[in-house]
Design a protein around this motif. Structure first.
Motif, short mmCIF file in Angstrom:
data_model
loop_
_atom_site.label_atom_id
_atom_site.label_comp_id
_atom_site.label_asym_id
_atom_site.label_seq_id
_atom_site.Cartn_x
_atom_site.Cartn_y
_atom_site.Cartn_z
N ILE A 300 0.81 -1.08 0.12
CA ILE A 300 -0.05 -0.02 -0.20
C ILE A 300 0.94 1.40 0.11
CG2 ILE A 300 -0.46 -0.09 2.49
CD1 ILE A 300 -3.20 0.88 2.02
N ILE A 301 0.60 2.34 -0.85
CA ILE A 301 1.38 3.37 -1.04
C ILE A 301 0.59 4.44 -0.67
CG2 ILE A 301 3.04 2.62 -2.83
CD1 ILE A 301 1.56 3.83 -4.95
N ILE A 315 -0.73 -1.47 -4.74
CA ILE A 315 -0.19 -2.37 -5.83
C ILE A 315 0.63 -3.60 -5.56
CG2 ILE A 315 0.35 0.00 -6.64
CD1 ILE A 315 3.28 -0.50 -5.88
N HIS A 316 1.04 -4.39 -6.65
CA HIS A 316 1.98 -5.43 -6.43
C HIS A 316 2.91 -5.84 -7.25
CE1 HIS A 316 -0.68 -6.83 -9.63
NE2 HIS A 316 -0.08 -8.05 -9.74
N GLU A 317 3.07 -4.81 -8.39
CA GLU A 317 4.17 -4.68 -9.30
C GLU A 317 5.04 -3.53 -9.20
OE1 GLU A 317 2.40 -5.29 -13.15
OE2 GLU A 317 1.80 -7.33 -12.75
N TRP A 318 6.24 -3.93 -9.19
CA TRP A 318 7.37 -2.87 -9.17
C TRP A 318 6.99 -1.67 -10.15
CZ3 TRP A 318 10.78 -1.63 -5.49
CH2 TRP A 318 11.65 -0.55 -6.15
N ASN A 319 6.54 -1.78 -11.31
CA ASN A 319 6.43 -0.82 -12.51
C ASN A 319 5.29 0.00 -12.06
OD1 ASN A 319 4.29 -2.43 -13.02
ND2 ASN A 319 5.38 -3.17 -15.06
N GLN A 320 4.66 -0.20 -10.99
CA GLN A 320 3.26 0.50 -10.57
C GLN A 320 3.68 1.41 -9.60
OE1 GLN A 320 1.02 -2.88 -9.24
NE2 GLN A 320 -0.68 -2.25 -10.62
N LEU A 321 4.81 1.43 -9.19
CA LEU A 321 5.44 2.42 -8.15
C LEU A 321 5.73 3.58 -8.78
CD1 LEU A 321 6.08 2.40 -5.10
CD2 LEU A 321 8.50 1.83 -5.83
N PRO A 322 5.39 4.78 -8.29
CA PRO A 322 5.69 6.12 -8.71
C PRO A 322 6.92 6.37 -8.26
CG PRO A 322 3.43 6.23 -7.68
CD PRO A 322 3.94 4.65 -7.38
N ARG A 323 7.64 7.35 -8.99
CA ARG A 323 9.08 7.53 -8.85
C ARG A 323 9.43 8.96 -8.45
NH1 ARG A 323 8.81 2.58 -9.76
NH2 ARG A 323 10.51 1.47 -10.72
N LYS A 324 8.57 9.80 -8.73
CA LYS A 324 9.03 11.30 -8.68
C LYS A 324 8.47 11.88 -7.57
CE LYS A 324 9.28 11.69 -13.81
NZ LYS A 324 9.10 12.07 -15.20
N SER A 381 -8.18 -7.46 -7.92
CA SER A 381 -9.03 -6.56 -6.99
C SER A 381 -8.47 -5.53 -6.56
CB SER A 381 -9.55 -7.30 -6.15
OG SER A 381 -8.77 -7.54 -4.99
N LEU A 382 -7.30 -5.36 -6.58
CA LEU A 382 -6.23 -4.16 -5.82
C LEU A 382 -6.76 -2.80 -6.33
CD1 LEU A 382 -2.75 -5.85 -5.54
CD2 LEU A 382 -4.74 -6.19 -4.02
N ASP A 383 -7.20 -2.64 -7.68
CA ASP A 383 -7.48 -1.33 -7.97
C ASP A 383 -8.76 -0.78 -7.46
OD1 ASP A 383 -5.07 -1.28 -9.57
OD2 ASP A 383 -6.12 -1.86 -11.34
N ASP A 384 -9.61 -1.71 -6.98
CA ASP A 384 -11.07 -1.39 -6.21
C ASP A 384 -10.63 -0.79 -4.76
OD1 ASP A 384 -13.45 -1.07 -5.40
OD2 ASP A 384 -14.25 -3.06 -6.53
N LEU A 385 -10.68 0.39 -4.51
CA LEU A 385 -10.60 0.87 -3.29
C LEU A 385 -11.50 0.72 -2.53
CD1 LEU A 385 -8.78 4.57 -4.23
CD2 LEU A 385 -7.72 2.44 -3.69
#
Length: 692
Positions: A300-301, A315-324, A381-385
């Motif tokens: 959870i971010i 999220i569950h994938e590294w490329n979903q992580l915001p970097r900036k 289902s992770l996109d469903d808040l």
């Protein structure tokens, strides 16, 4: 007892109500807060002309001619109905100005841009013109009923002589005795952009005027300030924050402080916060940790300083992580305890009245917030808040969200904490064990930042009277009923959008403000002080006390900054040094009801053991702290004091430095803390107070 202004309902044959004022007398002469009983007078026949008047704060807007003589009224049509709005200056602004009403079916709380505007809807504010007030003054009254109303007193008194009276805060819908205008004119509350309606309504009903930009004020409820701004707080003013509490209010600082405690005392004691990484600083550590785990593990971010679900993703994938941008990445508690298949969290309300000594109260009720949709561990289902987040501000937008208006029923997507405990009792769950774990988390979290808070208080606050703080702790229970701390809110939402919310937050705010112990400001005018003295001598003869030489009459009933100063005299300084320096290095062992302090003093090769107790020879400063503690405790209805409490000295090992005042209150707690009736403690303290 004072002459309260009585609000009488005048009822016509058609059932329309209007209101008048008169005066009554009461023979109340005790120092306890007791209500005043007032009888209604009802009119049998129709009046010549009736204008409906809606009650505000239990009082009529037109209950007194003086309330509208200096105001300018404007007419406006709201929802097809004629409404009046009164525009007033600070000098003639009445207690009910600018404050929307609290109805049982609340509309949404005003946002920050609207919260300082005057509400003009039919439910929140209703005014009458000066001409209408004149017409009412001449309307006849006929008594046809003996139905009684109850008025709460505007003042309450300490159990100890010589202590100035406290302002008595009451619920938004309670009737309150109105102090004479010359006395209450100094009761000004500074309105901020985030002052909740429930706070505004409570202070207005208790005699304050809520003003946007007053020249002077007594209290305010606003955002956390930067620490240097606390230096501008005057000695008679109170704010609802301590400097430095962002150290637990920000998610990144909370994790850093908790990690320091884990490093010192171990994960078993302080491992109640899910594994967290603060980006960008911990990016490499996160990458290393991530690579050791499978992609089927959710994270959870969150933004480090956001609230109400803003910016949260799962999220569950590294490329979903915001970097900036700065982020907090937290291990997701994958096995939450579920009720009816849905995830929930608990909002605990924690009230800190003092940092040194540390006094922590846990509100016995709270809120339980549910996700709107059935919980799922599927990655898709992770996109469903609505499945994974429990924030009300998020879930209220879901079509499946079911509101709950009944505070005593386990239904819908929001419960009271009391209802959750009832539900758990029905399942045979050990509720007391959960409560004990929750208290433990609260105490340890606050202990992690106590040294920082103490330092910032010394540097930025001139008087200990100035600060208090209400925190919102968000807790998640996992499948094993282990509590996890998710975050700490330093400005917890007090929106009261339903009767359930109001049943929790109304009494919460009333008791918080009473425990904060507001007093009349010492900079009130000489005339106001004189009238206050006359008021007390007339209606509270047993509470009359002499003024000090060289001071104005009535100043003895106003806040005395010297009583809450951080300064110590020589005797007090020596006692502090003895316990904070010598005792800190001594061996302290339990001995009956007090500590036996064994000071190792080699003298001619022989150890000399000196037995002493901190409650021996109480100083004036000791007595003042204990009086504040007892007066505060007397108003703590609905709260449990978790520190100091029974066996709270076991937490001393987690303190960087045990303060003198913490030792003092710990010994006081051990001597009198188990007594539900505080009579023995008060009598003991009175005997020492009179000697000083």
């Amino acid at each position: 007892m004072p002459k309260p202004r009585m609000i009488e309902k005048v009822v016509t044959d058609s059932g329309t109500e209007c209101q008048h004022t008169t005066s009554i007398l009461s023979d109340q002469h005790t120092n306890k807060v007791k209500p005043v009983v007032v009888k209604k007078k009802l009119v049998k026949k129709s009046l010549r002309k009736v204008h409906p008047v809606h009650p505000i704060n239990g009082k009529s807007r037109a209950s007194s001619y003086e309330r509208v003589t200096n105001s300018t009224c404007k007419k406006a049509k709201i929802n097809g109905k004629l409404s009046y709005a009164s525009i007033q200056s600070e000098n003639d602004c009445d207690a009910s100005s600018s404050v929307p009403s609290l109805a049982s079916n609340f509309s949404e709380e005003l946002d920050s841009s609207e919260s300082v505007q005057i509400a003009a809807d039919d439910e929140s504010c209703s005014y009458i013109t000066e001409e209408e007030c004149d017409a009412k003054e001449t309307e006849p009254l006929t008594v046809s009923s003996d139905k009684a109303e109850v008025f709460q007193p505007a003042l309450r008194f300490s159990a100890f002589s010589g202590v100035p009276p406290y302002l008595n805060f009451c619920l938004h819908d309670e009737k309150v005795v109105e102090l004479p205008w010359i006395i209450r004119r100094c009761l000004k509350w500074k309105l901020s952009t985030i002052t909740p309606i429930v706070v505004r309504k409570t202070v207005v009903n208790s005699g304050f005027r809520v003003i946007k930009e007053p020249k002077d004020w007594i209290g305010t409820w606003g955002k956390h300030m930067k620490s240097p701004l606390f230096t501008s707080i005057l000695e008679h003013q109170k704010v609802n924050h301590f400097p430095g509490t962002f150290q637990i209010g920000r998610k990144d600082r909370l994790w850093r402080n908790m990690q320091k405690m884990v490093a010192k005392y171990g994960n078993d004691e302080f491992g109640f916060l899910p594994q967290t990484f603060v980006l960008p600083h911990d990016l490499r550590l996160l990458r290393k940790h991530w690579s050791r785990r499978t992609t089927d593990v959710p994270w959870i971010i969150k933004p480090p300083a956001s609230a109400r679900g803003t910016g949260i993703q799962v999220i569950h994938e590294w490329n979903q992580l915001p970097r900036k941008k700065p982020l907090v990445v937290q291990s997701y508690v994958k096995n939450p305890y579920l009720i009816n298949g849905t995830k929930f969290d608990i909002r605990l309300y924690v009230f800190v009245t003092s940092v040194n000594p540390l006094r922590i109260y846990l509100y016995e009720n709270g809120l339980v917030r549910f996700a709107s949709l059935t919980y799922s561990t599927e990655m898709n289902s992770l996109d469903d808040l609505y499945v994974h987040l429990t924030n009300y501000s998020v879930n209220k937008h879901c079509e499946g969200y079911v509101a709950n208006e009944d505070a005593n029923v386990c239904q819908g997507h929001k419960w009271t904490l009391a209802s959750l405990w009832t539900y758990f009792h029905g399942l045979g769950v050990d509720v007391e064990a959960i409560k004990s774990s929750l208290s433990d988390i609260v105490i340890k979290t606050l202990l992690s930042v106590t040294p920082v808070l103490n330092e910032m208080l010394k540097n930025n606050v001139a008087n200990r009277y100035s600060c208090f703080e209400l925190f919102g702790f968000d807790i998640l229970l996992d499948a094993d009923l282990k509590p996890w701390l998710l975050e700490v809110n330093i400005s917890p939402s007090l929106h009261s959008t339903s009767s359930l919310d109001l049943s929790v937050k109304g009494p919460l705010i009333k008791n918080v403000l009473n425990m904060a112990r507001y007093q009349f400001p010492n900079n009130a005018s000489s005339l106001s002080k004189e009238h206050l003295a006359n008021y007390i001598s007339t209606y509270f003869k047993e509470r009359v006390c002499e003024k000090s030489s060289g001071s104005d009459e009535g100043s003895q009933y106003c806040h005395d900054p010297s009583c809450t100063s951080f300064d110590l005299n020589e005797e007090e300084t020596k006692k502090h040094e003895f316990y904070e320096n010598i005792v800190q290095r001594s061996v302290s062992v339990p001995s009956g009801s007090c500590w036996t302090v064994q000071n190792q003093c080699p003298e001619n090769g022989i150890d000399v053991v000196e037995d002493t107790n901190i409650l021996d020879n109480l100083t004036r400063d000791d007595i003042q702290h204990l009086i504040e503690t007892e007066d505060e405790l007397s108003q703590s209805s609905g709260f449990t004091r978790v520190f100091p409490s029974e066996n709270s000295e076991r937490y001393f090992r987690f303190m960087e430095k045990i303060s003198y005042y913490d030792m003092l209150l710990n010994e006081w707690q051990k001597k009198f803390g188990c007594l539900g009736d505080r009579t023995l403690a008060i009598d003991y303290l009175k005997s020492h107070h009179e000697k000083k």
